[in-house]
Write an enzyme that holds these catalytic residues in place. Structure first.
Site, short mmCIF file in Angstrom:
data_model
loop_
_atom_site.label_atom_id
_atom_site.label_comp_id
_atom_site.label_asym_id
_atom_site.label_seq_id
_atom_site.Cartn_x
_atom_site.Cartn_y
_atom_site.Cartn_z
N HIS A 283 0.83 -1.21 -0.11
CA HIS A 283 -0.08 -0.09 -0.07
C HIS A 283 0.81 1.31 0.03
O HIS A 283 0.53 2.09 -0.72
CB HIS A 283 -0.86 -0.02 1.26
CG HIS A 283 -1.90 -1.09 1.27
ND1 HIS A 283 -2.74 -1.29 0.09
CD2 HIS A 283 -2.22 -2.08 1.82
CE1 HIS A 283 -3.76 -2.47 0.12
NE2 HIS A 283 -3.05 -2.94 1.44
N LEU A 284 1.87 1.40 0.84
CA LEU A 284 2.74 2.50 1.00
C LEU A 284 3.35 2.70 -0.56
O LEU A 284 3.51 3.79 -0.97
CB LEU A 284 3.86 2.31 1.89
CG LEU A 284 4.39 3.50 2.54
CD1 LEU A 284 3.39 4.61 2.94
CD2 LEU A 284 5.29 3.32 3.62
N ALA A 285 3.77 1.41 -1.35
CA ALA A 285 4.30 1.41 -2.46
C ALA A 285 3.53 2.42 -3.34
O ALA A 285 4.05 3.41 -4.01
CB ALA A 285 4.51 -0.03 -3.18
N ASP A 286 2.32 2.19 -3.46
CA ASP A 286 1.57 3.21 -4.69
C ASP A 286 1.42 4.43 -3.91
O ASP A 286 1.51 5.44 -4.85
CB ASP A 286 0.26 2.43 -5.01
CG ASP A 286 -0.92 2.40 -3.98
OD1 ASP A 286 -1.29 3.43 -3.66
OD2 ASP A 286 -1.32 1.41 -3.38
N GLN A 287 1.00 4.66 -2.56
CA GLN A 287 0.93 5.98 -1.87
C GLN A 287 2.20 6.73 -2.15
O GLN A 287 2.13 8.05 -2.02
CB GLN A 287 0.40 5.88 -0.66
CG GLN A 287 -0.96 4.84 -0.51
CD GLN A 287 -1.57 4.70 0.86
OE1 GLN A 287 -1.03 5.42 1.99
NE2 GLN A 287 -2.10 3.50 1.06
N HIS A 307 -2.43 -0.40 -8.76
CA HIS A 307 -2.51 1.01 -8.13
C HIS A 307 -1.06 1.61 -8.61
O HIS A 307 -1.04 2.80 -8.96
CB HIS A 307 -2.81 1.03 -6.76
CG HIS A 307 -4.11 0.94 -6.38
ND1 HIS A 307 -4.66 -0.22 -5.43
CD2 HIS A 307 -5.12 1.71 -6.63
CE1 HIS A 307 -5.71 -0.11 -5.41
NE2 HIS A 307 -6.14 1.11 -5.90
N1 LIG Z 1 -5.73 -1.68 4.31
C1 LIG Z 1 -4.96 -0.83 3.74
N2 LIG Z 1 -3.96 -0.41 4.29
C2 LIG Z 1 -3.31 0.72 3.63
N3 LIG Z 1 -3.71 1.25 2.60
C3 LIG Z 1 -4.55 0.76 2.02
C4 LIG Z 1 -5.38 -0.24 2.33
N4 LIG Z 1 -6.42 -0.75 1.55
C5 LIG Z 1 -6.26 0.12 0.55
N5 LIG Z 1 -5.16 0.87 0.90
C6 LIG Z 1 -4.84 2.06 -0.31
O1 LIG Z 1 -6.15 2.98 -0.55
C7 LIG Z 1 -6.08 3.34 -1.87
C8 LIG Z 1 -7.04 3.14 -2.63
O2 LIG Z 1 -7.09 3.59 -3.87
P1 LIG Z 1 -8.40 3.07 -4.72
O3 LIG Z 1 -8.32 3.95 -6.11
O4 LIG Z 1 -8.79 1.77 -5.06
O5 LIG Z 1 -9.82 3.64 -3.89
P2 LIG Z 1 -11.19 4.35 -3.99
O6 LIG Z 1 -10.63 6.03 -4.06
O7 LIG Z 1 -11.99 3.89 -3.18
O8 LIG Z 1 -11.70 4.35 -5.61
P3 LIG Z 1 -12.34 3.11 -6.15
O9 LIG Z 1 -13.68 3.08 -5.40
O10 LIG Z 1 -12.30 3.56 -7.36
O11 LIG Z 1 -11.52 2.01 -6.00
C9 LIG Z 1 -4.74 2.98 -2.38
O12 LIG Z 1 -3.60 3.72 -2.36
C10 LIG Z 1 -4.47 1.68 -1.53
O13 LIG Z 1 -2.87 1.34 -1.53
#
Ligand SMILES: Nc1ncnc2c1ncn2[C@@H]1O[C@H](COP(=O)(O)OP(=O)(O)OP(=O)(O)O)[C@@H](O)[C@H]1O
EC number: 6.5.1.4
Length: 341
Positions: A283-287, A307
């Site tokens: 998760h941190l990877a994409d963030q 992501h």
């Molecule tokens: N359990 C978790 N712990 C930390 N980060 C998370 C976790 N689950 C998801 N994320 C992060 O949350 C973000 C989700 O992005 P994503 O685009 O899927 O969500 P969204 O805004 O709800 O949109 P969509 O409804 O289109 O999926 C990503 O950066 C992902 O890494």
């Protein structure tokens, strides 16, 4: 006006595009918003990101409605100050914070956002992950940001409240390709007061602690917390401290899932990560990529998730370049060969 095609991704493409639009002062046209999702277009939590961005950057926007698949966003200058937003559902507060976090690199004065919504909801970073893993990791590279939790908000009612505070920040390159040895794991567990009679937070913590002890992992357990909330819920975070990095593994309780199963889920993610040489979790990877694109540097991530791929696409639309190189052990090094700005 820069065109950003969102057809390959979801909400994250919207947040990343808004953030980079504000940081680089580039007007954008977002098309095919959340094109890869079963219900394309803006959902209330994404609308929240656009509205907050509009306020802080005094932007001119068009097409901003729930369900919209195309919108334009033309930012003016980002101003510090105190802002508030009520997402109105259990939409994720931390994902709303995501849109503003990169603005720390462009601010002249502090900015705060007090948001109401879900603080511990599925498919988003739980607030503890933000506080204990993400922000401390970025602080090592100069990001001045902190969150304060006022009230926990679980699905479906939400009603959680948290504040993000950003200070003007100048980032150093994010050079992080070796995590070093594991120093310890810290277990953070919480549950609604309504779940105290079932000892939910305590059982989550105990089960995680037992599994870590079985693996011979040095760990500490913080006092399990019982917190007021509108809907019942629980959350568990394993904060893994390595000599050169931090990683987080979280799980949420839900009806029909035992506290022990919640612990097992978080421990399993930690074990999977331990078997790699990655520096940051999936998760941190994409963030992190948006910060890598702004500050330069190299990070070792577990793998290229969808992501990661779509964030790289957005960075490229803004003229940056992030190059992925596969390592023999299966991890991937992402390098900002062309930072933005
Ligand atoms: N359990 C978790 N712990 C930390 N980060 C998370 C976790 N689950 C998801 N994320 C992060 O949350 C973000 C989700 O992005 P994503 O685009 O899927 O969500 P969204 O805004 O709800 O949109 P969509 O409804 O289109 O999926 C990503 O950066 C992902 O890494």
């Amino acid at each position: 006006m820069l065109d950003v095609d969102g057809s390959a991704g979801g909400g994250q493409m919207v947040r990343t595009a808004l953030a980079l639009s504000m940081v680089t002062e580039t007007p954008i046209r977002l098309t095919n918003v959340r094109g890869s999702r079963p219900t394309p277009g803006l959902r209330p939590q994404h609308l929240a990101g656009v509205r907050v961005s509009e306020s802080v950057s005094d932007a001119t926007v068009s097409g901003v409605d729930v369900g919209a698949t195309e919108l334009t966003f033309a930012p003016d200058t980002v101003s510090g100050g105190d802002y508030q937003y009520d997402i109105g559902t259990a939409g994720s507060v931390t994902l709303l914070f995501e849109t503003l976090l990169p603005l720390a690199t462009t601010l002249d004065e502090p900015l705060s956002l007090r948001a109401t919504g879900g603080t511990d909801v599925k498919w988003s970073p739980p607030i503890a992950y933000y506080e204990r893993v993400k922000l401390p990791f970025l602080a090592r590279f100069g990001l001045d940001a902190e969150t304060t939790l006022h009230r926990s908000g679980f699905y479906p009612a939400g009603g959680g409240r948290a504040t993000l505070r950003l200070g003007p920040s100048s980032l150093s390159p994010i050079e992080c390709t070796e995590r070093g040895p594991l120093e310890r794991v810290t277990v953070h567990s919480k549950a609604s007061t309504s779940l105290e009679s079932a000892s939910v937070a305590t059982r989550q913590a105990d089960a995680a602690s037992e599994a870590l002890a079985d693996d011979g992992v040095d760990h500490v357990v913080t006092e399990p917390a019982y917190v007021p909330s509108t809907s019942p819920g629980s959350a568990l975070l394993l904060e893994a401290t390595y000599r050169e990095s931090l990683a987080g593994f979280d799980a949420l309780g839900e009806r029909g899932t035992s506290s022990e199963a919640v612990a097992e889920e978080a421990v399993k993610s930690f074990r999977t990560f331990e078997d790699t040489s990655a520096v940051v979790d999936d998760h941190l990877a994409d963030q992190l990529l948006v910060f890598l694109a702004l500050a330069g540097g190299r990070i070792r991530i577990p793998r290229v998730t969808p992501h990661v791929r779509t964030t790289i696409d957005v960075v490229e639309a803004f003229g940056g370049e992030l190059v992925c190189t596969d390592s023999p052990d299966g991890t991937v090094v992402v390098e900002a060969s062309e930072p933005i700005r």
